[in-house]
Design an enzyme around this catalytic site. Structure first.
Site, PDB file in Angstrom:
ATOM      1  N   VAL B 271      17.923 -85.728 -39.609  1.00  0.00           N
ATOM      2  CA  VAL B 271      18.012 -86.651 -38.621  1.00  0.00           C
ATOM      3  C   VAL B 271      16.727 -87.014 -38.130  1.00  0.00           C
ATOM      4  O   VAL B 271      15.493 -86.431 -37.938  1.00  0.00           O
ATOM      5  CB  VAL B 271      18.947 -86.191 -37.534  1.00  0.00           C
ATOM      6  CG1 VAL B 271      20.431 -85.936 -38.103  1.00  0.00           C
ATOM      7  CG2 VAL B 271      18.481 -84.961 -36.979  1.00  0.00           C
ATOM      8  N   GLY B 272      16.876 -88.039 -37.061  1.00  0.00           N
ATOM      9  CA  GLY B 272      15.678 -88.357 -36.222  1.00  0.00           C
ATOM     10  C   GLY B 272      14.775 -89.451 -36.755  1.00  0.00           C
ATOM     11  O   GLY B 272      15.105 -90.161 -37.805  1.00  0.00           O
ATOM     12  N   ASN B 273      13.773 -89.901 -35.688  1.00  0.00           N
ATOM     13  CA  ASN B 273      12.940 -91.000 -36.071  1.00  0.00           C
ATOM     14  C   ASN B 273      12.124 -91.133 -37.363  1.00  0.00           C
ATOM     15  O   ASN B 273      12.137 -91.765 -37.936  1.00  0.00           O
ATOM     16  CB  ASN B 273      12.329 -91.412 -34.629  1.00  0.00           C
ATOM     17  CG  ASN B 273      12.693 -91.679 -33.572  1.00  0.00           C
ATOM     18  OD1 ASN B 273      13.826 -92.251 -33.631  1.00  0.00           O
ATOM     19  ND2 ASN B 273      12.508 -91.060 -32.513  1.00  0.00           N
ATOM     20  N   VAL B 274      11.563 -89.900 -37.730  1.00  0.00           N
ATOM     21  CA  VAL B 274      10.683 -89.767 -38.787  1.00  0.00           C
ATOM     22  C   VAL B 274      11.506 -90.053 -39.966  1.00  0.00           C
ATOM     23  O   VAL B 274      11.260 -90.818 -40.897  1.00  0.00           O
ATOM     24  CB  VAL B 274       9.869 -88.455 -38.925  1.00  0.00           C
ATOM     25  CG1 VAL B 274       9.083 -88.288 -40.218  1.00  0.00           C
ATOM     26  CG2 VAL B 274       8.906 -88.311 -37.732  1.00  0.00           C
ATOM     27  N   GLU B 295      24.001 -85.152 -45.178  1.00  0.00           N
ATOM     28  CA  GLU B 295      25.059 -84.668 -44.331  1.00  0.00           C
ATOM     29  C   GLU B 295      25.420 -85.681 -43.055  1.00  0.00           C
ATOM     30  O   GLU B 295      26.399 -85.524 -42.559  1.00  0.00           O
ATOM     31  CB  GLU B 295      24.504 -83.299 -43.628  1.00  0.00           C
ATOM     32  CG  GLU B 295      23.289 -83.394 -42.975  1.00  0.00           C
ATOM     33  CD  GLU B 295      22.608 -81.925 -42.366  1.00  0.00           C
ATOM     34  OE1 GLU B 295      22.948 -81.061 -43.068  1.00  0.00           O
ATOM     35  OE2 GLU B 295      21.999 -81.981 -41.214  1.00  0.00           O
TER      36      GLU B 295
END
Lengths: 503, 503
Positions: B271-274, B295
């Site tokens: 998950v996340g911006n990167v 996932e």
């Protein structure tokens, strides 16, 4: 049975040569995949001849080193001989030889420590570079060229498949009746073509008893008549017996609670005296109908098979004391019905370890109060042997035990420390820690709960107060209270040991 | 569609009640399994009503806390609301809520951090205690009582199977056309009865589209009409784009070398911006025919599906920004043909991750020079979110990337350090480290070789000299040269940061 009798393929008989002549076929800088797993089934004559060649070359000022890939540890005739002459550039994935270890920790040899289940696939993926030569011990060759494996399968299938050149060592001392004990699975493939591995019981046979090898690749066949390492075990000492007792009591409790079947689940047991003591304890214990699904079958598991407490055992190697080997050889027909030897990518496969629900029991060097485990390094920097298959089993098993006596080096070292100096198994993979002091069941607990239990149950009384003091001060003064630590002090026990000889 | 229209079973319609009335059915001290994975598909009305009840009880001097088990992170309405009123005794297996995190790190709440693929089986094994209540968001109920899952499957199957009492939250805001997108596998079993999981392609369907639940256990049905967390993503910044560029260049190189198929292998993305930027980079990149096996499906993967670069994606949750959600809802028939939502024990299953050969890309907090990765803790003690599925994918995947910008907190923190302050992924599981500075390919390398590469390729120039200096002195003065460390100094960068605000 003579060497000629063991090589039943006439064409291959013509490739018999001396170990010296075969060693001359290995080029400098080669990546060499050798057989051998926990001191079993490794080539013996060839590596020693190669070591002599390297020694002579080095004396003449010619550089010569190879990289050595194996199944796991071998013996003085392989790792020891080649390391002694500075003949190894890089070694993977596991070793336990004193000379080899000394060179690694002196920075004179590279060592790549890999989960044993990963090695074959990483070789296939091309992640380890090109495999130039395979050197594999076998017990015989069939008329059609198929190979009868020896006391260990390890990565032999992969080495034989991938290497440009193959050197076979036919060991006339290994029992011919090993034939039929092996199960070589040829169903592996590279992604995206992989299929489920059709194994649902520890002793299922899903392959065939022989190794294949393109005869055109076989450049040499060397005869040898030497025994495996066959290290003896220490008789279980008090600490080992106490550890075994705690484990057996816990397993009984789990059966009573309905969390384990009465015949348990397949057992994996790491190497060494403590593991052997646990198996000895099981032999005197209340369980029957046991099965084994492990990477190396040692004396303790053989005893369980013989007593009838264990019905069958699967492993990739058989590594026995001289006495146990004599029993094994004398009763090999009995054992062949109960033992399956597989490639280590199968014996240790995460898919199978999880499916079968293995009870994993592995030794460690140290654990910290939060349940992180160090299996490989002393004082954060020096390699002992390697992670071996402990990660394959601990991560994917039903239960994962890590065991050690609470003290080492005459009590100057506590095996329970504020922070381990190297992590091989994280808090996420460590369920149960056992020392002679007791057993800490960490399942479902937060770090703070784990710390309390590990210190109370597992730490030696000589170090318990100091550990409590650390956790209390870390709670009070540390930067956070999920996993309270004092970073200036976390590794100070190891530093103190290095400075003063006492933690 | 109204609440009554969504509950097509007449008997169950009679169990509709207010969130307050349903919350009153949860006893103090209960273990409660809630739906929710990465801010998707979590119950919304019930937890807030429960929080109000707890607040009132606490005000009256009555203690009341529950343990909350979920799929992964939820949102302020669940974790935030319950943590705020000190209503959570123990939380597992992953969270990302600011209030929850604060309580955990203040030592006021226990948190058990578990591999996401382990949670369901550990609950089944009985390792986590008894599950008293399940609270599960669904989008509807069929006439025969089967449940249409919502935007996340997570551990819902397991919670519904195991709990004594079930409270359903029917969210009338979730699209009814989710029906048919899920694949709930009911073939799991406890060892020794497990069978191979018959999935060989990322979008294989091996189960059925509905959840089962014994109607007799359903004690309450609550209606809600609230959206998921739907967090936005930052537009990819320079660092993220550089990281994405390094990864794509590396993947192209691997295809050229024959170590990856032209359409790669199934992608997992944390998950996340990167992570989102990497997927955005792939959308502009040279690959087509991609698949996803991950996932959580976020904006970046939805873009890849829409553009046609990706053929199908498997996950356990869909967690989108408001804009992406609008696109998803508007084109849900298109996406239903390309997306499969599974229980997280399947989406993250080691057997499948290894079989399919996943390319795993996960964010981290820091890596050390030897390639150990910290995904969870700041300064060794404070929990950020949890390990999530990163271990499931990194250990078992074909390739495992760990990514982070080289600096944090305005340059006061180096994300490459001498020794990580907490280990979640050991040197054995970390293959490729990427920062905006570059990419370190660690496959097959020894610790000393890894250190050289990580410092050269990944460390920020501001910290590179200090890292080189450390490794040189550790080589010279440390206790061993396999993984050279100076134990008095290994964690000093973190200590210095805590003392001075700068590493």
């Amino acid at each position: 049975m003579s060497l000629a009798d063991r090589i039943r393929n006439p064409e291959l008989q013509s490739r018999i040569m001396s170990a010296e002549a075969a060693a001359a076929l290995i080029p400098a800088g080669a990546n060499v995949g050798m057989s051998g797993f926990t001191g079993a089934g490794y080539p013996k004559a060839l590596p020693q001849a190669l070591a002599r060649r390297i020694e002579a070359l080095h004396a003449a000022g010619d550089p010569f080193r190879i990289s050595v890939w194996t199944g796991a540890s071998t013996a003085p005739e392989l790792d020891g001989a080649l390391a002694k002459v500075d003949g190894i550039e890089m070694r993977l994935p596991f070793q336990s030889d004193p000379v080899c270890r000394q060179k690694i920790n002196a920075g004179e040899m590279h060592f790549t420590d890999i989960h044993l289940s990963h090695v074959a696939q990483h070789a296939w993926f091309g992640f380890l570079g090109h495999l130039d030569v395979a050197v594999v011990e076998v017990t015989g060759i069939l008329p059609d060229g198929r190979l009868i494996p020896s006391m260990a399968v390890g990565n032999n299938k992969t080495w034989l498949d991938l290497a440009d050149k193959v050197i076979l060592e036919v060991n006339t001392l290994q029992p011919t009746q090993l034939e039929g004990m092996h199960d070589i699975y040829y169903g592996t493939a590279l992604p995206p073509h992989r299929k489920p591995i059709p194994l649902v019981h520890p002793n299922d046979r899903i392959g065939e008893p022989y190794l294949h090898c393109d005869p055109a690749k076989i450049v040499a066949i060397v005869g040898t008549h030497q025994s495996d390492r066959n290290s003896g075990f220490a008789a279980p000492d008090d600490n080992s017996q106490r550890i075994a007792g705690h484990i057996i009591e816990f397993l009984q409790h789990e059966v009573k609670q309905g969390r384990l079947p009465a015949s348990l689940l397949p057992l994996q047991s790491g190497v060494g005296n403590v593991a052997n003591a646990v198996l000895a304890g099981l032999n005197d214990g209340p369980f029957s109908g046991l099965t084994g699904f492990t990477e190396v079958l040692q004396d303790g598991m053989l005893d369980l098979l013989r007593s009838g407490k264990m019905e069958s055992a699967s492993s990739t190697a058989i590594s026995l004391s001289p006495a146990a080997l004599a029993d094994f050889t004398a009763n090999i027909d009995f054992y062949r019905q109960r033992i399956v030897l597989r490639p280590q990518e199968i014996s240790n496969h995460p898919e199978l370890v999880r499916r079968l629900g293995i009870i994993a029991m592995n030794a460690m060097i140290e654990a910290d109060i939060y349940g992180n485990v160090n299996s490989t390094h002393t004082m954060g920097s020096s390699m002992m042997n390697g992670i071996g298959g402990s990660g394959d089993f601990a991560r994917n098993g039903y239960l994962s035990f890590f065991v050690t006596p609470s003290l080492a080096k005459g009590g100057t070292i506590s095996c329970i420390v504020p922070m381990v100096s190297h992590v091989d198994h994280t808090e996420h993979d460590v369920q149960i820690i056992v020392t002679e002091q007791g057993l800490a069941d960490l399942r479902g607990l937060s770090p703070r709960q784990r710390a309390k239990l590990i210190i109370e149950q597992c730490a030696h009384p000589d170090y318990r107060d100091a550990l409590c003091d650390y956790t209390e001060r870390a709670w009070r003064d540390g930067p956070g209270r999920h996993t309270p630590h004092l970073l200036d002090e976390a590794l100070s026990w190891h530093s103190r040991y290095l400075r003063t000889g006492h933690m």
